[in-house]
Design an enzyme around this catalytic site. Structure first.
Site, short mmCIF file in Angstrom:
data_model
loop_
_atom_site.label_atom_id
_atom_site.label_comp_id
_atom_site.label_asym_id
_atom_site.label_seq_id
_atom_site.Cartn_x
_atom_site.Cartn_y
_atom_site.Cartn_z
N ASP A 54 36.54 20.42 -34.43
CA ASP A 54 38.07 20.42 -34.78
C ASP A 54 38.36 19.20 -34.04
O ASP A 54 38.17 19.10 -32.92
CB ASP A 54 38.83 21.66 -34.70
CG ASP A 54 40.10 21.56 -35.22
OD1 ASP A 54 40.27 22.49 -36.61
OD2 ASP A 54 41.23 20.71 -35.04
N ASN A 60 42.68 29.99 -42.89
CA ASN A 60 43.80 29.69 -43.70
C ASN A 60 43.84 29.49 -45.16
O ASN A 60 43.08 28.54 -45.61
CB ASN A 60 44.79 28.60 -42.66
CG ASN A 60 44.82 29.22 -41.40
OD1 ASN A 60 45.04 30.56 -40.99
ND2 ASN A 60 44.87 28.20 -40.46
N GLN A 92 47.91 26.50 -44.68
CA GLN A 92 46.65 25.79 -44.78
C GLN A 92 46.95 24.45 -44.68
O GLN A 92 47.59 23.81 -45.69
CB GLN A 92 45.78 26.29 -46.02
CG GLN A 92 44.50 25.39 -46.07
CD GLN A 92 43.74 25.97 -47.38
OE1 GLN A 92 44.26 26.65 -48.45
NE2 GLN A 92 42.50 25.34 -47.67
N HIS A 140 37.62 26.34 -44.96
CA HIS A 140 37.10 26.04 -43.72
C HIS A 140 37.25 27.49 -43.04
O HIS A 140 38.43 28.00 -43.19
CB HIS A 140 37.57 24.86 -43.08
CG HIS A 140 38.98 24.89 -43.05
ND1 HIS A 140 39.60 24.39 -44.20
CD2 HIS A 140 39.98 24.95 -42.05
CE1 HIS A 140 41.06 24.16 -43.76
NE2 HIS A 140 41.05 24.58 -42.30
N HIS A 158 37.57 28.71 -39.25
CA HIS A 158 37.62 28.15 -37.83
C HIS A 158 36.93 29.13 -36.86
O HIS A 158 37.25 30.11 -37.13
CB HIS A 158 39.03 28.08 -37.06
CG HIS A 158 40.05 27.30 -37.96
ND1 HIS A 158 40.71 26.33 -37.28
CD2 HIS A 158 40.72 27.48 -39.15
CE1 HIS A 158 41.49 25.70 -38.24
NE2 HIS A 158 41.51 26.48 -39.31
P1 DGP Z 1 44.06 24.56 -41.45
O1 DGP Z 1 45.58 24.79 -40.99
O2 DGP Z 1 43.27 25.79 -41.29
O3 DGP Z 1 43.99 23.97 -42.58
O4 DGP Z 1 43.46 23.70 -40.11
C1 DGP Z 1 42.92 22.39 -40.38
C2 DGP Z 1 41.98 21.98 -39.18
O5 DGP Z 1 41.70 20.91 -39.38
C3 DGP Z 1 43.12 21.77 -38.05
O6 DGP Z 1 42.70 22.48 -37.17
C4 DGP Z 1 43.01 20.16 -37.70
C5 DGP Z 1 41.60 19.86 -38.32
N1 DGP Z 1 41.45 18.58 -38.83
C6 DGP Z 1 42.45 17.98 -39.48
N2 DGP Z 1 42.14 16.66 -39.65
C7 DGP Z 1 40.67 16.72 -39.11
C8 DGP Z 1 39.86 15.37 -39.23
O7 DGP Z 1 39.99 14.18 -39.72
N3 DGP Z 1 38.77 15.78 -38.51
C9 DGP Z 1 38.42 16.96 -37.90
N4 DGP Z 1 37.31 17.14 -37.49
N5 DGP Z 1 39.42 17.66 -38.01
C10 DGP Z 1 40.63 17.83 -38.53
#
Ligand code: DGP
Length: 126
Positions: A35, A96, A103, A109, A111
């Site tokens: 993340d 989420n 979300q 995804h 986590h």
């Molecule tokens: P959610 O709220 O469950 O949709 O979490 C999305 C997650 O994705 C959040 O913890 C941050 C992560 N995230 C957002 N943009 C990027 C990205 O460009 N690269 C990576 N590796 N993670 C990202």
């Protein structure tokens, strides 16, 4: 009414190689990467390569092969990160979905959070 998938979401772009990621594991049907904004020492996201918006979408429409691959990929990442229950101290899985699930990225995804005590399961909503 079916599911709507936005192929411009950031994880779709990662899957197409349009933006970089820090890969932890890649399998035939799944990709795991760190993340960008880690909430714990271990914070890995596991996504299916297929175009699924949420867990319920994936459960309804993914092939058996995709589902088996994904479930095993989550377990393998736990092992690779040393948080599994053969050698580690445990972890939390979160997925989420939608507005109430808060979300941010509309591609399924999970986590994987660990390497610290994760505290209460659900915080009071803001
Ligand atoms: P959610 O709220 O469950 O949709 O979490 C999305 C997650 O994705 C959040 O913890 C941050 C992560 N995230 C957002 N943009 C990027 C990205 O460009 N690269 C990576 N590796 N993670 C990202």
């Amino acid at each position: 009414m079916g599911y709507t998938y936005d192929d411009q979401n950031i994880f779709a772009k990662i899957l197409r190689g349009e933006i970089p990621n820090n890969t932890v594991l890649e399998t035939e049907h799944s990709l795991a990467f760190r993340d960008l904004y880690p909430q714990a020492p271990t914070h890995v996201l596991v996504i299916p390569k297929g175009s699924y918006v949420s867990y319920d979408h994936f459960a309804a429409e993914a092939t058996d092969a995709e589902i088996v691959d994904y479930v095993r990929a989550v377990g393998e990442v736990c092992r690779l990160e040393g948080v599994d229950l053969t050698t580690g101290d445990g972890y939390r899985l979160i997925s989420n979905a939608g507005a109430n699930g808060v979300q941010e990225v509309p591609h399924l995804h999970v986590h994987i959070l660990g390497a610290r005590h994760m505290g209460r399961m659900v915080a009071k909503a803001d």
